[in-house]
Motif scaffolding. Structure first.
Motif, short mmCIF file in Angstrom:
data_model
loop_
_atom_site.label_atom_id
_atom_site.label_comp_id
_atom_site.label_asym_id
_atom_site.label_seq_id
_atom_site.Cartn_x
_atom_site.Cartn_y
_atom_site.Cartn_z
N ILE A 120 0.84 -1.19 0.00
CA ILE A 120 0.00 0.00 0.00
C ILE A 120 0.87 1.24 0.00
O ILE A 120 1.74 1.41 0.83
CB ILE A 120 -0.97 0.01 1.19
N ARG A 121 0.63 2.11 -0.96
CA ARG A 121 1.30 3.39 -1.07
C ARG A 121 0.22 4.45 -1.28
O ARG A 121 -0.82 4.15 -1.82
CB ARG A 121 2.27 3.42 -2.26
N PRO A 122 0.38 5.64 -0.93
CA PRO A 122 1.49 6.28 -0.23
C PRO A 122 1.52 5.89 1.24
O PRO A 122 0.63 5.21 1.75
CB PRO A 122 1.22 7.78 -0.40
N GLU A 123 2.54 6.38 1.91
CA GLU A 123 2.79 6.01 3.31
C GLU A 123 1.62 6.36 4.23
O GLU A 123 1.29 5.61 5.14
CB GLU A 123 4.06 6.71 3.79
N ARG A 124 0.97 7.46 3.98
CA ARG A 124 -0.17 7.88 4.81
C ARG A 124 -1.32 6.88 4.71
O ARG A 124 -1.94 6.53 5.71
CB ARG A 124 -0.62 9.28 4.38
N ARG A 125 -1.59 6.40 3.52
CA ARG A 125 -2.65 5.41 3.32
C ARG A 125 -2.30 4.10 4.02
O ARG A 125 -3.15 3.44 4.61
CB ARG A 125 -2.88 5.17 1.84
N ALA A 126 -1.03 3.72 3.97
CA ALA A 126 -0.59 2.49 4.64
C ALA A 126 -0.75 2.63 6.15
O ALA A 126 -1.15 1.67 6.82
CB ALA A 126 0.86 2.20 4.28
N MET A 127 -0.44 3.80 6.68
CA MET A 127 -0.58 4.02 8.12
C MET A 127 -2.05 3.92 8.55
O MET A 127 -2.37 3.27 9.54
CB MET A 127 -0.03 5.39 8.52
N VAL A 128 -2.93 4.53 7.78
CA VAL A 128 -4.37 4.46 8.10
C VAL A 128 -4.86 3.02 8.01
O VAL A 128 -5.59 2.54 8.89
CB VAL A 128 -5.18 5.40 7.18
N ALA A 129 -4.48 2.31 6.96
CA ALA A 129 -4.89 0.92 6.80
C ALA A 129 -4.37 0.06 7.95
O ALA A 129 -5.08 -0.80 8.47
CB ALA A 129 -4.39 0.37 5.46
N GLY A 130 -3.14 0.31 8.38
CA GLY A 130 -2.58 -0.44 9.50
C GLY A 130 -3.34 -0.20 10.78
O GLY A 130 -3.61 -1.13 11.56
N LEU A 131 -3.71 1.06 11.03
CA LEU A 131 -4.49 1.37 12.24
C LEU A 131 -5.88 0.74 12.20
O LEU A 131 -6.38 0.26 13.22
CB LEU A 131 -4.59 2.88 12.42
N VAL A 132 -6.50 0.73 11.02
CA VAL A 132 -7.82 0.11 10.88
C VAL A 132 -7.73 -1.40 11.15
O VAL A 132 -8.56 -1.96 11.87
CB VAL A 132 -8.41 0.39 9.48
N ILE A 133 -6.71 -2.04 10.59
CA ILE A 133 -6.51 -3.48 10.81
C ILE A 133 -6.29 -3.77 12.29
O ILE A 133 -6.86 -4.70 12.86
CB ILE A 133 -5.33 -4.02 9.96
N LYS A 134 -5.44 -2.96 12.95
CA LYS A 134 -5.19 -3.15 14.39
C LYS A 134 -6.49 -3.02 15.18
O LYS A 134 -6.76 -3.82 16.08
CB LYS A 134 -4.18 -2.14 14.89
N ALA A 135 -7.28 -2.01 14.85
CA ALA A 135 -8.54 -1.79 15.57
C ALA A 135 -9.51 -2.94 15.36
O ALA A 135 -10.14 -3.42 16.32
CB ALA A 135 -9.16 -0.47 15.13
N ILE A 136 -9.65 -3.40 14.14
CA ILE A 136 -10.57 -4.51 13.84
C ILE A 136 -10.13 -5.77 14.58
O ILE A 136 -10.95 -6.46 15.18
CB ILE A 136 -10.66 -4.76 12.32
N CYS A 137 -8.84 -6.08 14.53
CA CYS A 137 -8.34 -7.28 15.22
C CYS A 137 -8.52 -7.18 16.73
O CYS A 137 -8.90 -8.15 17.38
CB CYS A 137 -6.87 -7.52 14.87
N LEU A 138 -8.27 -6.00 17.29
CA LEU A 138 -8.43 -5.82 18.73
C LEU A 138 -9.89 -5.99 19.15
O LEU A 138 -10.19 -6.72 20.10
CB LEU A 138 -7.91 -4.44 19.15
#
Length: 135
Positions: A102-120
């Motif tokens: 996933i690029r750009p870096e900002r989109r990757a960061m948002v996607a990572g946070l969403v994945i962390k939240a969903i898993c938690l």
């Protein structure tokens, strides 16, 4: 003939190759992340085998019997361990995919946070369901 070494290179020329690359990398913890994925994989093996054989042994049992089985302390603890490690492993694996594709870096960061939240949230809801059956 003397060789002219720029001031910047004079400072780093005294370092070893390892010294120059130490601390490099995007997150600076790639080895730890790689090891944690291996550790969670190894932990999931016996837990998954236990879960599959336990469910197979109770195939066709009514809901009440399964609820009572999950509610036993030993089974509840193993189930919560399975849930926690599974969601942690899933989140770590998806993080690698996000960082790689996933690029750009900002989109990757948002996607990572969403994945962390969903898993938690999914892990907490699953563990809560097991705890409610165990109480």
């Amino acid at each position: 003939m003397s060789e002219h070494i720029p001031a910047v290179n004079r400072q780093t020329s005294m370092q070893t190759g390892l010294g120059r690359v130490r601390g490099s990398g995007s997150a600076r913890n790639g080895t730890h992340h790689w090891w944690m994925q291996r550790v969670t994989s190894v932990a999931l093996l016996p837990l998954t085998i236990w879960f599959v054989f336990s469910i197979a042994a109770h195939a066709g049992d009514p809901w009440e019997v399964m609820a009572e089985w999950i509610g036993r302390p030993f089974n509840a603890v193993l189930m919560i361990l399975l849930i926690g490690i599974t969601f942690h492993h899933t989140e770590a694996g998806l993080q690698v995919v996000i960082e790689d594709y996933i690029r750009p870096e900002r989109r990757a960061m948002v996607a990572g946070l969403v994945i962390k939240a969903i898993c938690l949230v999914a892990a907490l809801l699953s563990a809560l369901a097991v705890i409610r059956l165990a109480v």
